[in-house]
Write a protein that holds these residues in place. Sequence first.
Motif, short mmCIF file in Angstrom:
data_model
loop_
_atom_site.label_atom_id
_atom_site.label_comp_id
_atom_site.label_asym_id
_atom_site.label_seq_id
_atom_site.Cartn_x
_atom_site.Cartn_y
_atom_site.Cartn_z
N ASP A 58 -0.43 37.86 29.26
CA ASP A 58 -1.71 38.23 28.67
C ASP A 58 -2.82 37.41 29.34
OD1 ASP A 58 -0.35 39.90 27.04
OD2 ASP A 58 -0.76 38.83 25.17
N PRO A 59 -3.88 38.05 29.75
CA PRO A 59 -4.91 37.34 30.54
C PRO A 59 -5.61 36.21 29.77
CG PRO A 59 -5.62 39.57 29.95
CD PRO A 59 -4.18 39.48 29.61
N ALA A 60 -5.67 36.31 28.46
CA ALA A 60 -6.39 35.28 27.68
C ALA A 60 -5.48 34.12 27.26
CB ALA A 60 -7.02 35.93 26.45
N LEU A 61 -4.28 34.10 27.72
CA LEU A 61 -3.32 33.08 27.31
C LEU A 61 -3.82 31.68 27.69
CD1 LEU A 61 -0.48 33.47 26.01
CD2 LEU A 61 0.47 33.10 28.29
N PRO A 62 -3.82 30.73 26.75
CA PRO A 62 -4.32 29.39 27.05
C PRO A 62 -3.25 28.50 27.70
CG PRO A 62 -3.73 29.47 24.75
CD PRO A 62 -3.47 30.85 25.31
N LEU A 63 -2.58 29.04 28.70
CA LEU A 63 -1.55 28.30 29.42
C LEU A 63 -1.92 28.30 30.89
CD1 LEU A 63 1.64 29.86 27.75
CD2 LEU A 63 0.50 27.71 27.14
N ALA A 64 -1.88 27.12 31.51
CA ALA A 64 -2.38 27.00 32.88
C ALA A 64 -1.31 27.26 33.93
CB ALA A 64 -2.96 25.60 33.08
N THR A 65 -0.04 27.07 33.60
CA THR A 65 1.01 27.17 34.61
C THR A 65 2.25 27.84 34.01
OG1 THR A 65 2.03 25.04 34.01
CG2 THR A 65 0.23 25.00 35.66
N PRO A 66 3.13 28.36 34.87
CA PRO A 66 4.40 28.89 34.37
C PRO A 66 5.22 27.83 33.63
CG PRO A 66 4.03 29.61 36.62
CD PRO A 66 2.96 28.59 36.32
N TYR A 67 5.08 26.57 34.03
CA TYR A 67 5.84 25.52 33.35
C TYR A 67 5.37 25.36 31.91
CZ TYR A 67 8.40 21.14 32.74
OH TYR A 67 9.27 20.17 32.31
N GLU A 68 4.09 25.50 31.66
CA GLU A 68 3.60 25.44 30.28
C GLU A 68 4.15 26.61 29.48
OE1 GLU A 68 -0.63 25.13 30.11
OE2 GLU A 68 -0.67 23.06 30.87
N ALA A 69 4.27 27.76 30.12
CA ALA A 69 4.88 28.92 29.45
C ALA A 69 6.34 28.62 29.11
CB ALA A 69 4.78 30.16 30.32
N LEU A 70 7.03 27.94 30.01
CA LEU A 70 8.42 27.57 29.78
C LEU A 70 8.53 26.62 28.58
CD1 LEU A 70 11.26 27.97 31.08
CD2 LEU A 70 10.82 25.87 32.37
N ILE A 71 7.61 25.69 28.48
CA ILE A 71 7.61 24.76 27.34
C ILE A 71 7.38 25.51 26.04
CG2 ILE A 71 6.40 22.81 26.29
CD1 ILE A 71 5.74 21.82 29.12
N LEU A 72 6.37 26.37 26.02
CA LEU A 72 6.08 27.13 24.79
C LEU A 72 7.26 28.02 24.43
CD1 LEU A 72 4.26 28.03 22.51
CD2 LEU A 72 3.17 29.65 24.09
N ALA A 73 7.86 28.67 25.42
CA ALA A 73 9.00 29.55 25.16
C ALA A 73 10.16 28.77 24.56
CB ALA A 73 9.43 30.25 26.44
N SER A 74 10.35 27.54 24.99
CA SER A 74 11.46 26.74 24.44
C SER A 74 11.22 26.42 22.97
CB SER A 74 11.63 25.44 25.25
OG SER A 74 10.60 24.50 24.99
#
Length: 345
Positions: free
Chosen positions: A206-222
């Motif tokens: 999603d373009p408005a996601l407040p995540l700067a990197t794929p690694y931050e997405a990995l953290i949130l997903a965990s």
Amino acid sequence: MSRKTMRGKAVLRTLALLALLAVAAGAAWGWYDFSRFAAAPLAATGPDQSIDVERGSNLRTVVARLQQRGSTRAPALYWRALAALMRVSGRLHAGEYALPAGITPRALLADMADGRVVRHNFTIVDGWTFRELRDALNRADKLRHDSAALDDAGVMKAIGAPDETPEGRFLPETYAYLKGDSDLEVLRRAHAAMARTLDELWPQRDPALPLATPYEALILASIVEKETGRADERAKIAGVFVRRLENHMLLQTDPSVIYGMGAGYAGNIRRSDLAADTPYNTYTRPGLPPTPIALPGRPALQAALHPAPGDALYFVARGDGSHVFASTLAEHNRNVACYQLKRCP
């Protein structure tokens, strides 16, 4: 010619005929016995039974091993004749071959000639920590446990990722391996699978996601992975955490606190645990924790990158595996009183 001579010749002809008949009968019996051998199931077979064909082994070695384990009583001559008829002599591949109930000599030789070796499966479970993954690998049957003597940093160096922390970096899936493969190869493949998955999913976020990197997405997903196993709730819970990040609210997620407690976690969280500051205590520190807290599966990654819209900022477990969501603190406190303290109005 005398009658005596004629009788002698007749006897000889009869004996010759009987000998021919005996030879023919013997040949017929031999062919029948050989055909029965080729099509009859081997003995001492069943689930999880197998035989190893080592490099450099020949058919004689394989037959001897089958005879030793009681799988066949047939002479090696029968096996050599069958291999010759099948045109597989000298074409047997090394490896581990299954001996399921009902397998015949003909089927086994065909497997060995085609290299249809046993493939074992190792499943990385969604939500495991890296420590749990390592423990499971150490128990995996017929793997070579090369990682056992390495610490986490050594493992990451061995799989070609020396600058990465291991938590969250391995995609939960089922990975096939052959007997004698290294557990490091399984880890290498799982690590590459997670990298490919992030490369695929991150551009679609999603373009408005407040995540700067794929690694931050990995953290949130965990975090999403550890908060719920329900498919219908992952995106909702991801939405709660995304809105809290956007509003500069503490995430206040218990699984992160538990991860930070390490071996000190005894099955429940006390008030003192929530107050004890660690890098993973999201009750005392803002933003995401410094690393993932588990191995998130693809559904959790999808949820983190595509959180559900809404205004909920809180959720509490109902006790049946599901959660109830709230948009205000007052509503959340009522839900806590009802579902955790059992003080429903």
